[in-house]
Scaffold this active site. Structure first.
Site, PDB file in Angstrom:
ATOM      1  N   TYR A 185     -14.973   4.395   7.237  1.00  0.00           N
ATOM      2  CA  TYR A 185     -15.555   3.100   6.852  1.00  0.00           C
ATOM      3  C   TYR A 185     -17.026   2.950   7.246  1.00  0.00           C
ATOM      4  O   TYR A 185     -17.458   1.895   7.687  1.00  0.00           O
ATOM      5  CB  TYR A 185     -14.707   1.955   7.431  1.00  0.00           C
TER       6      TYR A 185
ATOM      7  N   ASP B  76     -12.706   2.777  -1.258  1.00  0.00           N
ATOM      8  CA  ASP B  76     -11.907   3.039  -0.070  1.00  0.00           C
ATOM      9  C   ASP B  76     -12.459   4.282   0.599  1.00  0.00           C
ATOM     10  O   ASP B  76     -12.526   5.340  -0.010  1.00  0.00           O
ATOM     11  CB  ASP B  76     -10.456   3.269  -0.507  1.00  0.00           C
ATOM     12  N   HIS B  77     -12.839   4.151   1.804  1.00  0.00           N
ATOM     13  CA  HIS B  77     -13.434   5.252   2.581  1.00  0.00           C
ATOM     14  C   HIS B  77     -14.723   5.759   1.908  1.00  0.00           C
ATOM     15  O   HIS B  77     -14.939   5.554   0.719  1.00  0.00           O
ATOM     16  CB  HIS B  77     -12.492   6.437   2.763  1.00  0.00           C
TER      17      HIS B  77
ATOM     18  N   HIS C 272       0.845  -1.199   0.000  1.00  0.00           N
ATOM     19  CA  HIS C 272       0.000   0.000   0.000  1.00  0.00           C
ATOM     20  C   HIS C 272       0.881   1.250   0.000  1.00  0.00           C
ATOM     21  O   HIS C 272       1.852   1.315   0.739  1.00  0.00           O
ATOM     22  CB  HIS C 272      -0.883  -0.032   1.253  1.00  0.00           C
TER      23      HIS C 272
ATOM     24  N   CYS D   8      -3.595   2.600  -4.504  1.00  0.00           N
ATOM     25  CA  CYS D   8      -4.575   3.383  -3.736  1.00  0.00           C
ATOM     26  C   CYS D   8      -4.638   4.792  -4.313  1.00  0.00           C
ATOM     27  O   CYS D   8      -3.708   5.594  -4.150  1.00  0.00           O
ATOM     28  CB  CYS D   8      -4.192   3.419  -2.259  1.00  0.00           C
TER      29      CYS D   8
ATOM     30  N   HIS E 222      -7.523   0.341  -4.352  1.00  0.00           N
ATOM     31  CA  HIS E 222      -8.388   1.124  -3.466  1.00  0.00           C
ATOM     32  C   HIS E 222      -8.820   2.345  -4.262  1.00  0.00           C
ATOM     33  O   HIS E 222      -7.963   3.143  -4.667  1.00  0.00           O
ATOM     34  CB  HIS E 222      -7.609   1.631  -2.250  1.00  0.00           C
TER      35      HIS E 222
HETATM   36  C1  DNO Z   1      -6.737   3.102   5.281  1.00  0.00           C
HETATM   37  C2  DNO Z   1      -6.194   1.889   4.676  1.00  0.00           C
HETATM   38  C3  DNO Z   1      -4.823   1.550   5.215  1.00  0.00           C
HETATM   39  C4  DNO Z   1      -4.337   0.226   4.656  1.00  0.00           C
HETATM   40  C5  DNO Z   1      -2.967  -0.168   5.127  1.00  0.00           C
HETATM   41  C6  DNO Z   1      -2.468  -1.370   4.381  1.00  0.00           C
HETATM   42  O1  DNO Z   1      -7.889   3.344   5.222  1.00  0.00           O
HETATM   43  O2  DNO Z   1      -6.202   1.951   3.303  1.00  0.00           O
HETATM   44  O3  DNO Z   1      -4.907   1.477   6.604  1.00  0.00           O
HETATM   45  O4  DNO Z   1      -5.206  -0.777   5.057  1.00  0.00           O
HETATM   46  O5  DNO Z   1      -2.058   0.851   4.998  1.00  0.00           O
HETATM   47  O6  DNO Z   1      -1.492  -1.996   5.106  1.00  0.00           O
END
Ligand code: DNO
Length: 385
Positions: free
Chosen positions: A363, A346-347, A234, A272, A299
């Site tokens: 989340y 993501d989020h 990530h 991401c 993500h």
């Molecule tokens: C945040 C996530 C991160 C991710 C980690 C992967 O929302 O995208 O916490 O899970 O960095 O190790």
């Protein structure tokens, strides 16, 4: 063949249930055993148990996010070998349960960092926010890091005293807790631990951290290749140094370096868009053109930045990331894959009924449901062209 629509589930304590996830339209789940302290072995029975719960709800546990990399490994201290051995065992146990895609990060001490978890948007929803002046207040006034001033843009520094003066004691405490939090379901760290880590990482630096990461990769290579495990790294969130900590996954150059330094397939990327998108220097479609063949997990999230680099998390199709161009690239990469690439929204914003509920920051159910629905629509439209 489209991308797989997945959803992060924090486990049985997550206020968002597996039934909610099915109703949101995801078919796969991204999960982790958050209750196991960093560095300890994940036992097979516990992995099986989690998998059974997910499957009983009609979903698949497709990706493990994350198997955290212990600080001893990141700093390669005297206990590193012990934690590497544990990591390999956890990977073998996961593979024995059929789990072969793992997400992790190599960010020093803190995982993602924000300064406000409930930034009010004009429409009444709330978003996560990163504000440089708040971070500088924490750094200079709370952490009192030596030499921290030289690290900030003069325009940011000029606002620090006034911002601190206007902050209530509660807000200052909240800001401190947010910065020290890391992953919400896991344990945060203390100010003292952060100070010690900052001093230690100052001796390691960016090159040292790259080397430690390469050593980590080499240490798990055989297990990954024997078991067919793909590791997805990530990016740093946000993608620049904060509090003087080194960063190694922030931009195109970093990603090219990492993929070339360890060219084997098990060394993959979790792309991401929100993390990379927070850097004005990152052009995401171009990055995908360079390292897209190493992306095994995505993500999707958007951010809106201002001139100084402060940013809030925008709607998934709004913001600075050209999501249409990103999705186009992902769909074309997907065509050449044996297995479809999974993504997760993501989020999401805290909105509607979720404004009255407590969920893990970023989340909530409804904001992510909205994000997933928009992304699904985009994917279907582009797929049909
Ligand atoms: C945040 C996530 C991160 C991710 C980690 C992967 O929302 O995208 O916490 O899970 O960095 O190790």
């Amino acid at each position: 063949m489209s991308l797989i629509q997945s959803w992060r589930w924090f486990g049985p304590n997550d206020p968002v249930t597996l039934s909610d996830i099915r109703q949101a339209g995801a078919t796969a789940v991204v999960s982790a055993l958050h209750h196991i302290p960093h560095g300890e072995i994940w036992p097979i029975e516990k992995i099986r148990g989690r998998k059974a719960v997910i499957e009983a709800a009609g979903l698949e546990w497709l990706i493990v996010e994350s198997v955290p990399v212990h600080e001893s490994i990141k700093t390669k201290d005297k206990n590193a070998e012990h934690f590497l051995e544990n990591y390999r065992t956890s990977l073998r146990n996961l593979a024995a349960c059929g789990l072969k895609k793992v997400c992790y990060n190599f960010m020093p001490v803190l995982d993602w960092t924000r300064s406000n978890l409930a930034y009010p948007l004009a429409n009444g929803a709330k978003a996560l926010y990163f504000d440089w002046v708040d971070i500088a207040v924490f750094d200079l006034k709370v952490l009192q890091r030596e030499g921290a001033e030289s690290f900030y843009d003069p325009e940011i520094l000029a606002q620090v005293d006034k911002r601190q003066f206007e902050m209530s004691a509660e807000r200052l405490q909240e800001l401190t807790d947010i910065v020290l939090m890391g992953v919400p379901t896991e344990k945060g760290i203390s100010l003292e631990q952060l100070r010690e880590s900052i001093a230690l990482y100052a001796t390691i630096g960016k090159n040292g951290l790259r080397e430690n990461w390469m050593y980590f990769m080499e240490s798990i290579r055989q297990v990954c290749e024997e078991e067919g495990i793909i590791m997805t790294m990530h990016p740093d969130d946000p993608p620049y140094a904060i509090l003087g900590l080194p960063r190694i996954v922030s931009n195109e150059e970093d990603l090219v370096f990492l993929t070339e330094a360890v060219p084997q397939e098990f060394n993959g990327i979790c792309f991401c868009t929100g993390s990379l998108g927070a850097g004005a220097f990152n052009d995401l479609p171009t990055i995908l053109d360079r390292i897209g063949d190493r992306v095994h997990f995505v993500h999707l999230r958007n951010v809106k930045k201002d001139r100084l680099g402060n940013f809030y998390e925008a709607d998934h199709l709004d913001g600075d990331v050209d999501m249409v161009a990103v999705m186009q690239r992902l769909l074309s990469l997907n065509k050449s894959r044996k297995e479809p690439i999974p993504f997760r929204p993501d989020h999401g914003h805290q909105m509607l009924d979720d404004l009255k509920k407590t969920s893990n920051p970023g989340y909530s159910a409804i904001g992510r449901l909205k994000g997933l629905a928009e992304l699904r629509g985009l994917m279907a439209a582009l797929d049909a062209l």
